[in-house]
Design an enzyme around this catalytic site. Structure first.
Site, PDB file in Angstrom:
ATOM      1  N   GLN A  83     -53.246  55.249 -53.199  1.00 43.65           N
ATOM      2  CA  GLN A  83     -54.518  55.117 -53.916  1.00 43.65           C
ATOM      3  C   GLN A  83     -55.724  55.463 -53.046  1.00 43.65           C
ATOM      4  O   GLN A  83     -55.613  55.548 -51.830  1.00 43.65           O
ATOM      5  CB  GLN A  83     -54.673  53.671 -54.395  1.00 43.65           C
ATOM      6  CG  GLN A  83     -53.810  53.315 -55.587  1.00 43.65           C
ATOM      7  CD  GLN A  83     -54.171  51.932 -56.096  1.00 43.65           C
ATOM      8  OE1 GLN A  83     -53.493  50.964 -55.828  1.00 43.65           O
ATOM      9  NE2 GLN A  83     -55.273  51.831 -56.812  1.00 43.65           N
ATOM     10  N   ASP A 246     -49.695  54.158 -56.325  1.00 41.29           N
ATOM     11  CA  ASP A 246     -48.371  53.661 -55.901  1.00 41.29           C
ATOM     12  C   ASP A 246     -48.130  52.212 -56.314  1.00 41.29           C
ATOM     13  O   ASP A 246     -47.014  51.853 -56.700  1.00 41.29           O
ATOM     14  CB  ASP A 246     -48.167  53.853 -54.387  1.00 41.29           C
ATOM     15  CG  ASP A 246     -49.327  53.338 -53.537  1.00 41.29           C
ATOM     16  OD1 ASP A 246     -50.284  52.749 -54.090  1.00 41.29           O
ATOM     17  OD2 ASP A 246     -49.282  53.524 -52.315  1.00 41.29           O
TER      18      ASP A 246
END
Length: 493
Positions: A83, A246
């Site tokens: 991220q 993720d």
């Protein structure tokens, strides 16, 4: 018709690929390829997106070969990635400079400037539903404008790492709510871009025009570009799903798509998150009230010090993982009064960005390798307990903890988590939870089957790993945790 789906997880250290048969729920093949990090002064942590493409190609070929299937049988592809990273493209879709990553702290001064403009933590919470932190994407935009004005002038598209991979696969610029909620220019309550903060960074409206469109979690980005399908030897009709960050896809890959389940990851950093069907913005700035990639919300906390700290202590003593665990198990709960405040990277939860690590309570009588090893495991786990307390205070239920990450393989650590959290713990069979979540999301998008059905079939729990709290241990750990809280309080004063 084939039921094969490809899940991709592009992390900081490498890319993982996984082939899933959504009908049987079995993972047929896995592949991986490493990335390298560009490190520099002032906390610079960057990567060349070109590396991600090469790693994706290698990992996909490995996964298909291990599965013993043809890429032409793949019906859908799901992509998740680390991220908060910033990928800047010009009008031709070419990368303008290396991507700044989630762990990059070079834009800390810019984050402070933006936080002041928002009205501090309270203003950020009220406006965006979360408090922007140095790792978030928004400060990286201001940093680029200040440090690389020529690059900034050429920006035509601002994407997150998983958005960039989806663009490369399909040719379409878009983002989904889960990953978008970690940018710092997105309102997690209304699920919309916050244009005012971008206009503040760039009054000319340059950034506003560079934003990707937003799509729902179950929506498709598109099908593979013909040249990419040829390059990866995949079915050109394969559909690419929305994907996500993720953590969001790790939630899907651990079956964390309804209230009551908490996913805990014991990796380099520690993460803890739970599903909520409604936006519930925590008043505590340490809780990131992200959107999920399954149509809900995913309140999350992250600690910066976990297996990176246990690894550092192991290296200091020259211990193998086995011997480290053996020594830690020989020491009693509370390590005879030895504590480790494990803040070697500073810390996000508890919020101590400038803190350093320290062993405390040492005497000639308790200074043993066993106590130091035990205190290392306990100190890092107490940070996660601190985070779990914050989530519980916000009304989250935790009937069970699903444990993933390297640390989850240790029976000693599993028992410690169960006892410190006073909650049953179980591991999933598939340790690559994020890649599995990406493949499940692709099956959801293509087949239209309910996500709960797919999750029940494809997320398998490992019964041999189930660990229940021991009442005597729970009591003993409460005393050690109370000591940790007092030591943290002394730091904040």
């Amino acid at each position: 018709m084939s039921n094969l789906f490809l899940g991709i997880d592009c992390g900081t250290q490498g890319t993982k690929a996984l082939v899933l048969d959504s009908q049987s729920g079995h993972v047929l093949g896995l592949g991986s390829a490493p990335h390298t990090l560009i490190q520099g002064d002032h906390g610079r942590r960057e990567q060349e997106p070109e590396q991600w493409l090469q790693a994706l190609k290698l990992a996909t070929a490995q996964a298909l070969a291990q599965a013993g299937v043809s890429g032409q049988q793949i019906r859908g592809v799901g992509v998740c990635a680390q991220q908060h990273g910033l990928v800047l493209l010009d009008e031709h879709g070419e990368v303008l400079r290396p991507a700044k990553l989630w762990c990059d702290t070079e834009s800390t001064p810019q984050n402070r400037q933006l936080l002041d403009w928002l009205g501090g933590e309270a203003g950020s919470l009220e406006r965006l539903g979360l408090v922007i932190a140095p790792g978030y994407t928004v400060s990286k935009l201001l940093w680029t404008r200040q440090q690389h004005p020529q690059v900034f002038e050429q920006v035509a598209h601002i994407l997150l790492p998983h958005d960039y991979l989806n663009y490369w696969l399909t040719g379409r610029y878009c983002s989904e709510y889960g990953d978008a909620s970690g940018t710092g220019y997105f309102n997690v309550r209304t699920r919309q871009w916050d244009l005012d903060i971008l206009r503040h960074i760039d009054p000319a409206g340059h950034l506003e025009r560079a934003l990707p469109g937003l799509i729902e979690a179950h929506a498709a980005v598109g099908t593979l570009r013909p040249e990419v399908a040829r390059l990866l030897d995949l079915n050109p009709g394969a559909v690419v799903s929305s994907g996500g960050g993720d953590n969001m896809l790790g939630a899907i890959g651990t079956g964390n798509i309804e209230p009551g389940i908490i996913t805990m990851s014991l990796g380099s950093s520690g993460t803890l998150y739970a599903f909520e069907p409604q936006p519930h913005v925590s008043p505590d700035p340490a809780v990131a009230s992200f959107c999920s990639s399954s149509g809900g919300w995913l309140p999350l906390i992250c600690t910066l010090n976990l297996t990176n700290v246990t690894g550092a202590v192991r290296e200091l003593f020259g211990l193998s993982l086995e011997v480290f665990n053996q020594l830690a198990s020989q020491a009693p709960i509370g390590a005879e009064g030895v504590s480790l405040l494990p803040f070697l990277n500073g810390e996000r939860v508890p919020p101590l960005p400038a803190a350093t690590g320290s062993f405390q309570g040492l005497t000639l009588g308790n200074l043993t390798q066993a106590n130091l090893c035990r205190a290392t495991l306990e100190g890092t786990t107490f940070g996660l307990r601190y985070g779990l307390d914050l989530l519980r205070r916000n009304g989250l239920q935790s009937h069970t903890i699903r444990l993933v990450g390297g640390g989850s393989k240790s029976p000693l650590w599993r028992q410690m988590v169960a006892d410190i959290m006073n909650t049953p713990v179980i591991c999933t069979e598939q340790s690559e939870a994020a890649a599995l979540g990406a493949a499940i999301q692709a099956a959801w998008c293509v087949s239209g089957q309910p996500l709960t059905e797919l999750s029940q079939r494809c997320v398998r729990l490992d019964p041999s790993s189930e660990t229940r709290p021991d009442a005597n241990h729970v009591t003993a750990y409460e005393a050690a945790y109370h000591r940790y809280r007092q030591q943290v309080a002394a730091l904040t004063e």
